[in-house]
Design a protein around this motif. Structure first.
Motif, PDB file in Angstrom:
ATOM      1  N   MET A   1     -68.798   8.995 -75.671  1.00 25.57           N
ATOM      2  CA  MET A   1     -68.542   8.039 -75.028  1.00 25.57           C
ATOM      3  C   MET A   1     -70.131   7.555 -76.302  1.00 25.57           C
ATOM      4  N   ASN A   2     -70.006   8.260 -77.794  1.00 18.57           N
ATOM      5  CA  ASN A   2     -70.704   8.072 -78.255  1.00 18.57           C
ATOM      6  C   ASN A   2     -70.470   6.451 -79.428  1.00 18.57           C
ATOM      7  N   GLN A   3     -69.285   5.987 -79.274  1.00 24.43           N
ATOM      8  CA  GLN A   3     -68.911   4.518 -79.854  1.00 24.43           C
ATOM      9  C   GLN A   3     -69.438   3.453 -79.281  1.00 24.43           C
ATOM     10  N   LEU A   4     -69.263   3.525 -77.770  1.00 25.74           N
ATOM     11  CA  LEU A   4     -70.023   2.681 -77.079  1.00 25.74           C
ATOM     12  C   LEU A   4     -71.792   2.872 -77.048  1.00 25.74           C
ATOM     13  N   GLU A   5     -72.325   3.714 -77.303  1.00 24.54           N
ATOM     14  CA  GLU A   5     -73.684   4.030 -77.712  1.00 24.54           C
ATOM     15  C   GLU A   5     -74.174   4.034 -78.764  1.00 24.54           C
ATOM     16  N   ASN A   6     -73.322   3.461 -79.562  1.00 29.56           N
ATOM     17  CA  ASN A   6     -73.739   3.419 -80.760  1.00 29.56           C
ATOM     18  C   ASN A   6     -73.709   1.725 -80.924  1.00 29.56           C
ATOM     19  N   ALA A   7     -73.154   1.221 -80.337  1.00 28.37           N
ATOM     20  CA  ALA A   7     -72.383  -0.600 -79.767  1.00 28.37           C
ATOM     21  C   ALA A   7     -72.860  -0.668 -79.235  1.00 28.37           C
ATOM     22  N   PHE A   8     -74.227  -0.568 -77.994  1.00 29.75           N
ATOM     23  CA  PHE A   8     -75.152  -0.985 -77.303  1.00 29.75           C
ATOM     24  C   PHE A   8     -76.279  -0.989 -78.355  1.00 29.75           C
ATOM     25  N   GLU A   9     -76.139  -0.184 -79.416  1.00 30.93           N
ATOM     26  CA  GLU A   9     -77.941   0.335 -79.796  1.00 30.93           C
ATOM     27  C   GLU A   9     -77.713  -0.756 -80.794  1.00 30.93           C
ATOM     28  N   GLN A  10     -76.542  -1.445 -81.567  1.00 32.24           N
ATOM     29  CA  GLN A  10     -76.277  -2.497 -82.186  1.00 32.24           C
ATOM     30  C   GLN A  10     -76.325  -3.331 -81.460  1.00 32.24           C
ATOM     31  N   LEU A  11     -76.503  -3.540 -80.764  1.00 31.69           N
ATOM     32  CA  LEU A  11     -76.342  -5.048 -79.827  1.00 31.69           C
ATOM     33  C   LEU A  11     -77.782  -5.720 -78.671  1.00 31.69           C
ATOM     34  N   ASN A  12     -78.129  -3.905 -79.156  1.00 29.34           N
ATOM     35  CA  ASN A  12     -79.863  -3.651 -78.380  1.00 29.34           C
ATOM     36  C   ASN A  12     -79.403  -4.206 -76.779  1.00 29.34           C
ATOM     37  N   ILE A  13     -78.442  -3.498 -76.323  1.00 31.45           N
ATOM     38  CA  ILE A  13     -78.420  -3.206 -75.030  1.00 31.45           C
ATOM     39  C   ILE A  13     -78.989  -1.567 -74.785  1.00 31.45           C
ATOM     40  N   SER A  14     -79.912  -2.349 -73.085  1.00 27.10           N
ATOM     41  CA  SER A  14     -80.780  -0.838 -73.343  1.00 27.10           C
ATOM     42  C   SER A  14     -79.846  -0.777 -71.805  1.00 27.10           C
ATOM     43  N   ASN A 200     -70.894  -9.642 -85.900  1.00 29.31           N
ATOM     44  CA  ASN A 200     -70.318  -7.953 -86.256  1.00 29.31           C
ATOM     45  C   ASN A 200     -71.296  -6.658 -86.359  1.00 29.31           C
ATOM     46  N   LEU A 201     -70.448  -5.896 -85.402  1.00 30.06           N
ATOM     47  CA  LEU A 201     -70.896  -5.021 -85.406  1.00 30.06           C
ATOM     48  C   LEU A 201     -70.605  -3.807 -86.758  1.00 30.06           C
ATOM     49  N   GLU A 202     -71.574  -2.841 -87.124  1.00 28.46           N
ATOM     50  CA  GLU A 202     -71.246  -2.118 -88.122  1.00 28.46           C
ATOM     51  C   GLU A 202     -69.898  -1.022 -87.584  1.00 28.46           C
ATOM     52  N   GLY A 203     -69.457  -0.928 -88.810  1.00 28.72           N
ATOM     53  CA  GLY A 203     -68.061   0.722 -87.700  1.00 28.72           C
ATOM     54  C   GLY A 203     -67.490  -0.096 -86.621  1.00 28.72           C
ATOM     55  N   PHE A 204     -66.973  -1.424 -86.343  1.00 27.48           N
ATOM     56  CA  PHE A 204     -65.802  -1.294 -84.999  1.00 27.48           C
ATOM     57  C   PHE A 204     -65.364  -2.766 -86.287  1.00 27.48           C
ATOM     58  N   ASP A 205     -64.318  -2.762 -86.033  1.00 22.08           N
ATOM     59  CA  ASP A 205     -63.262  -3.986 -86.689  1.00 22.08           C
ATOM     60  C   ASP A 205     -62.914  -4.635 -85.592  1.00 22.08           C
ATOM     61  N   LEU A 206     -63.819  -5.786 -85.703  1.00 23.80           N
ATOM     62  CA  LEU A 206     -63.964  -6.646 -84.138  1.00 23.80           C
ATOM     63  C   LEU A 206     -63.681  -8.170 -84.204  1.00 23.80           C
ATOM     64  N   ASN A 207     -62.952  -8.422 -84.280  1.00 22.92           N
ATOM     65  CA  ASN A 207     -62.690  -9.822 -85.012  1.00 22.92           C
ATOM     66  C   ASN A 207     -63.333 -11.475 -83.420  1.00 22.92           C
TER      67      ASN A 207
END
Length: 236
Positions: A1-14, A200-207
């Motif tokens: 689940m590293n992807q998810l943790e990375n995204a949470f970090e970028q979104l400042n979600i604890s 926009n999250l770095e490393g994720f192609d979500l538009n």
């Protein structure tokens, strides 16, 4: 689940490790049920995390989300975006509604297995529920990833939102064009467009663009119109 943790970090979600585990269990349960009932076309775990989990929580950092107490997810399907948001915000109350009873039954079983206590579900039409006093203009936030044009979605969703509350619609690259077509509908229904937000999250192609609509006035009592009408004849 590293992807998810990375995204949470970028979104400042604890979130804690227990919450991450619940996301993992949720994915496994949806994919298990998916072998019997069609819940999602996305079965690759990496894509599932990106397109269902990360996409669902792109609005979690918005002040409107942080300050809300009650939320409704219209057309939740297999629980997106409602369940991921509920896992992040266990202190907020969520109502998830869907037209297909089978999906809601599965969702209930999944939520029970996860031990999620801040989510209620209802098998119902938005057009019917929004005319019931217990639900009309009672929610701080309405979210929807449902596939429908913005004028139609606004008629389904804005009647649930209290004055001062917010409707957040998950849209793609053509959000501005849809918004132009939906402007009159939004105004009739008591809303006012606040902004279109692209996260926009770095490393994720979500538009995905989030169309954020504030509720300024009560929705006239005749809306939403009878079942099916908002889809067949959107307010323009």
């Amino acid at each position: 689940m590293n992807q998810l943790e990375n995204a949470f970090e970028q979104l400042n979600i604890s979130v804690n490790s227990e919450t991450i585990l619940k996301f993992e269990q949720y994915m496994k349960l949806v994919l298990e049920w998916n072998e019997k009932v069609n819940l999602t076309a996305i079965t690759d775990e990496s894509e599932f995390i990106k397109k269902h989990f990360i996409d669902s929580v792109l609005c979690a950092g918005f002040d409107e989300m942080k300050n809300a107490d009650t939320m409704i997810d219209v057309g939740t399907g297999a629980g997106f975006p409602g369940v991921p948001l509920a896992l992040i915000f266990p202190d907020k109350q969520f109502l998830l509604i869907d037209l297909l009873g089978k999906r809601i039954k599965i969702l209930d079983e999944i939520l029970e297995s996860l031990g999620v206590s801040n989510v209620e579900t209802l098998h119902t039409r938005a057009e019917d529920l929004a005319h019931k006093e217990a639900y009309r203009e009672k929610f701080d936030i309405c979210v929807s990833r449902a596939v429908a044009n913005l004028a139609t979605l606004s008629e389904y969703c804005l009647p649930f939102v209290n004055i001062g509350g917010t409707f957040i619609s998950y849209k793609g690259p053509d959000a501005s064009e849809e918004l132009q077509e939906a402007k009159r509908a939004i105004k009739i229904l008591g809303g006012e467009t606040e902004s279109i937000r692209n996260v926009n999250l770095e490393g994720f192609d979500l538009n995905h663009n989030m169309v954020v609509i504030k509720k300024k006035q009560n929705t006239p009592v005749k809306y939403p119109r009878k079942a099916g009408t908002p889809t067949k004849d959107p307010l323009k």
